[in-house]
Design a protein around this motif. Structure first.
Motif, mmCIF file in Angstrom:
data_model
loop_
_atom_site.group_PDB
_atom_site.id
_atom_site.type_symbol
_atom_site.label_atom_id
_atom_site.label_comp_id
_atom_site.label_asym_id
_atom_site.label_seq_id
_atom_site.Cartn_x
_atom_site.Cartn_y
_atom_site.Cartn_z
ATOM 1 N N UNK A 5 52.488 -45.785 -65.560
ATOM 2 C CA UNK A 5 53.693 -45.746 -64.727
ATOM 3 C C UNK A 5 54.450 -47.063 -64.802
ATOM 4 N N UNK A 6 53.700 -48.177 -64.751
ATOM 5 C CA UNK A 6 54.354 -49.483 -64.845
ATOM 6 C C UNK A 6 55.014 -49.673 -66.210
ATOM 7 N N UNK A 7 54.314 -49.258 -67.282
ATOM 8 C CA UNK A 7 54.883 -49.397 -68.624
ATOM 9 C C UNK A 7 56.134 -48.544 -68.780
ATOM 10 N N UNK A 8 56.083 -47.320 -68.268
ATOM 11 C CA UNK A 8 57.252 -46.447 -68.372
ATOM 12 C C UNK A 8 58.419 -47.009 -67.587
ATOM 13 N N UNK A 9 58.145 -47.490 -66.369
ATOM 14 C CA UNK A 9 59.216 -48.064 -65.562
ATOM 15 C C UNK A 9 59.782 -49.314 -66.221
ATOM 16 N N UNK A 10 58.909 -50.131 -66.809
ATOM 17 C CA UNK A 10 59.375 -51.343 -67.493
ATOM 18 C C UNK A 10 60.266 -50.994 -68.676
ATOM 19 N N UNK A 12 62.030 -48.251 -69.118
ATOM 20 C CA UNK A 12 63.302 -47.700 -68.642
ATOM 21 C C UNK A 12 64.212 -48.813 -68.129
ATOM 22 N N UNK A 13 63.634 -49.734 -67.348
ATOM 23 C CA UNK A 13 64.434 -50.840 -66.814
ATOM 24 C C UNK A 13 64.943 -51.730 -67.941
ATOM 25 N N UNK A 14 64.082 -51.983 -68.938
ATOM 26 C CA UNK A 14 64.493 -52.836 -70.055
ATOM 27 C C UNK A 14 65.660 -52.216 -70.810
ATOM 28 N N UNK A 15 65.559 -50.931 -71.105
ATOM 29 C CA UNK A 15 66.652 -50.251 -71.818
ATOM 30 C C UNK A 15 67.923 -50.282 -70.981
ATOM 31 N N UNK A 16 67.782 -50.008 -69.688
ATOM 32 C CA UNK A 16 68.958 -49.996 -68.816
ATOM 33 C C UNK A 16 69.605 -51.376 -68.738
ATOM 34 N N UNK A 17 68.774 -52.422 -68.620
ATOM 35 C CA UNK A 17 69.317 -53.773 -68.527
ATOM 36 C C UNK A 17 69.972 -54.208 -69.832
ATOM 37 N N UNK A 18 69.366 -53.855 -70.957
ATOM 38 C CA UNK A 18 69.975 -54.214 -72.244
ATOM 39 C C UNK A 18 71.330 -53.541 -72.390
ATOM 40 N N UNK A 19 71.383 -52.254 -72.075
ATOM 41 C CA UNK A 19 72.666 -51.542 -72.163
ATOM 42 C C UNK A 19 73.682 -52.144 -71.202
ATOM 43 N N UNK A 20 73.224 -52.463 -69.991
ATOM 44 C CA UNK A 20 74.135 -53.057 -69.017
ATOM 45 C C UNK A 20 74.614 -54.425 -69.480
ATOM 46 N N UNK A 21 73.717 -55.211 -70.071
ATOM 47 C CA UNK A 21 74.106 -56.540 -70.549
ATOM 48 C C UNK A 21 75.118 -56.438 -71.679
ATOM 49 N N UNK A 22 74.878 -55.530 -72.622
ATOM 50 C CA UNK A 22 75.830 -55.345 -73.721
ATOM 51 C C UNK A 22 77.177 -54.906 -73.180
ATOM 52 N N UNK A 23 77.152 -53.954 -72.234
ATOM 53 C CA UNK A 23 78.415 -53.486 -71.659
ATOM 54 C C UNK A 23 79.119 -54.611 -70.920
ATOM 55 N N UNK A 24 78.348 -55.443 -70.210
ATOM 56 C CA UNK A 24 78.948 -56.554 -69.478
ATOM 57 C C UNK A 24 79.602 -57.555 -70.422
ATOM 58 N N UNK A 150 68.114 -63.332 -68.302
ATOM 59 C CA UNK A 150 67.915 -62.477 -67.122
ATOM 60 C C UNK A 150 67.252 -61.145 -67.421
ATOM 61 N N UNK A 151 67.610 -60.534 -68.570
ATOM 62 C CA UNK A 151 67.062 -59.203 -68.864
ATOM 63 C C UNK A 151 65.543 -59.238 -68.966
ATOM 64 N N UNK A 152 64.941 -60.130 -69.768
ATOM 65 C CA UNK A 152 63.472 -60.161 -69.797
ATOM 66 C C UNK A 152 62.854 -60.485 -68.437
ATOM 67 N N UNK A 157 59.844 -58.565 -63.706
ATOM 68 C CA UNK A 157 59.782 -58.367 -62.252
ATOM 69 C C UNK A 157 59.678 -56.879 -61.920
ATOM 70 N N UNK A 158 60.496 -56.065 -62.605
ATOM 71 C CA UNK A 158 60.456 -54.620 -62.355
ATOM 72 C C UNK A 158 59.101 -54.036 -62.716
ATOM 73 N N UNK A 159 58.534 -54.467 -63.862
ATOM 74 C CA UNK A 159 57.223 -53.968 -64.256
ATOM 75 C C UNK A 159 56.142 -54.347 -63.268
ATOM 76 N N UNK A 160 56.155 -55.627 -62.840
ATOM 77 C CA UNK A 160 55.137 -56.085 -61.891
ATOM 78 C C UNK A 160 55.281 -55.372 -60.551
ATOM 79 N N UNK A 161 56.527 -55.208 -60.100
ATOM 80 C CA UNK A 161 56.752 -54.515 -58.826
ATOM 81 C C UNK A 161 56.293 -53.067 -58.908
ATOM 82 N N UNK A 162 56.633 -52.415 -60.019
ATOM 83 C CA UNK A 162 56.201 -51.021 -60.190
ATOM 84 C C UNK A 162 54.692 -50.920 -60.221
ATOM 85 N N UNK A 163 54.036 -51.845 -60.898
ATOM 86 C CA UNK A 163 52.577 -51.830 -60.974
ATOM 87 C C UNK A 163 51.960 -51.963 -59.586
ATOM 88 N N UNK A 164 52.515 -52.893 -58.785
ATOM 89 C CA UNK A 164 51.969 -53.101 -57.443
ATOM 90 C C UNK A 164 52.205 -51.886 -56.553
#
Length: 450
Positions: A5-10, A12-24, A150-152, A157-164
């Motif tokens: 679950x943590x790996x999947x969330x990480x 997803x968040x990584x892909x979303x952040x990369x796309x958001x960063x490129x768009x920004x 910021x993205x990494x 942070x998202x992965x660690x939070x999801x894991x916890x």
């Protein structure tokens, strides 16, 4: 599961952040470029207006030029009339590319400085204004650097939070797993902890406890059956063994054979019952599809009870034909009739009628009846409501279970209820054949009472 679950969330968040960063970055670059173009065009139009009013080109270039923009004034042939250093005094800074499309903005580089060139017409002359893109590039680089850092960081942070949080959410599941692992086949009375929630974990715990309760009940019934079946088998086997020992010492007699035959028949019935239920569990019963006159079976069973002479028997039938297995339906009537005769005080009544396309068979006794809470349980396997009463009649709690299995295979049903005089009525319902396909009978014999 927690790591997954943590790996999947990480991911997803990584892909979303990369796309958001490129768009920004792209939006930032586009916004700054648009701002430069807008300011440069405003200055170009202002300079073109002054040229149109008759002001001298070098004077306009000198007064309009700032640290942000550089100007050139060219004639219709592209020859430079005035220019701000470091722009060329001979060649148009855009290389003539805006001449065909005055509304276009062209990016050029002069002395390693990025510039955005726009054009404004002033009669037979034109003003070329070059706005600096250096600030835009610096802003884009700053946003890019922040995104790279910021993205990494946010991904971690998202992965660690999801894991916890996943660990916290799955803690009740782990408690359920540990409890189930600790429950042995000999201690099915234990239950898993139920969290005070109405979410999926709470429903899982309640479902597990319901399953454990069913397993506990099934195991208790099986234990009762093993004891009952062992007793029932031990008694005829002991009788047969004793008779065989006597026959061995003094020779067999007719009395020995007469005593052993009923005991062997008793064991045979028990084994047949067990085999039938085993087949029902394994692949289900597959009854034959024959035409069966249910009224004939009911009258035959009533006659058999009368022959036994233990109770008074009354039968009321109408001609009813059903589709099914004659031998299995005979067994249903036999089990119901024997059960009624076993518990009746004085008499048994068998009634057969049709109702809304169904054959309705009722077997009534005037015995003590069945408590409301036991009327469904009585059709479960190995259930004996009265231990002493069932023991002396040789029952092991399988007869009514077989009735329910056979009727279910025929698309029918059976239920226990209270008779008018306080006894028990067993009601069987089966799909009846239409009257025009049943055996013909004259109106006078449409209903028979004996």
């Amino acid at each position: 599961m927690r790591v997954a679950a943590a790996a999947a969330a990480t991911a997803v968040v990584a892909v979303a952040l990369v796309l958001a960063a490129v768009a920004l970055v792209l939006l930032q670059e586009r916004a700054v470029r648009g701002s430069v173009e807008e300011q440069a065009r405003a200055i170009a139009e202002s300079a073109a207006d002054r040229l149109t009013e008759g002001e001298d080109a070098p004077e306009v270039v000198r007064e309009v030029s700032t640290g942000f923009v550089l100007l050139q004034v060219v004639d219709a042939g592209g020859r430079v009339l005035a220019a701000t250093a470091p722009l060329s005094a001979t060649d148009a800074v855009d290389g003539g590319r805006t001449a065909a499309d005055p509304d276009a903005a062209v990016a050029v580089t002069v002395d390693d400085d990025p510039l955005l060139v726009v054009r404004a017409e002033a009669g037979n002359r034109a003003v070329l204004v070059a706005g600096s893109l250096d600030a835009a590039q610096q802003s884009t680089e700053t946003v890019t650097d922040l995104a790279v850092i910021g993205v990494p960081l946010l991904t971690v942070v998202a992965g660690a939070t999801t894991y916890l949080f996943a660990g916290r959410a799955l803690r009740p599941v782990e408690a359920i797993r540990a409890r189930v692992a600790a429950i042995s086949a000999r201690d099915l009375t234990r239950r898993v902890p139920e969290p005070d929630t109405v979410d999926e974990v709470g429903r899982l715990a309640r479902t597990m406890n319901d399953m454990l309760a069913r397993l506990d009940a099934a195991q208790a019934a099986q234990r009762r059956f093993v004891g009952d079946a062992g007793h029932e088998l031990r008694s005829p086997l002991a009788t047969i063994a004793a008779r065989l020992e006597l026959a061995q010492r003094r020779g067999p007699t007719g009395g020995d054979i007469a005593a052993m035959i009923p005991e062997a028949q008793r064991m045979t019935r028990l084994v047949e019952d067990l085999l039938l239920l085993a087949r029902a569990d394994e692949r289900g019963l597959t009854p034959r599809r024959d035409d069966v006159d249910l009224d004939e079976l009911a009258e035959n069973e009533a006659a058999r009870l009368r022959t036994a002479g233990d109770v008074r028997v009354r039968v009321t039938t109408v001609p009813v034909r059903v589709t099914g297995d004659r031998s299995q339906l005979t067994r249903v009537l036999g089990n119901l009739a024997e059960n009624a005769a076993r518990h009746a005080r004085t008499g048994v009544e068998v009634r057969l009628r049709t109702e809304r396309g169904q054959a309705v068979l009722e077997v009534v006794d005037d015995g003590p009846g069945i408590a409301v809470g036991d009327r469904r349980r009585v059709f479960e396997r190995f259930v004996r409501l009265d231990e002493g009463r069932a023991r002396d009649a040789g029952g092991v709690g399988l007869g009514l279970a077989i009735v329910a299995e056979v009727l279910a295979a025929h698309g029918g049903s059976v239920e226990a209820g209270a008779a008018d005089d306080g006894g028990t009525v067993m009601t069987v319902r089966l799909p009846a054949q239409p009257r025009d396909t049943a055996a013909p009978s004259d109106p006078a014999s449409a209903s028979r009472m004996r």
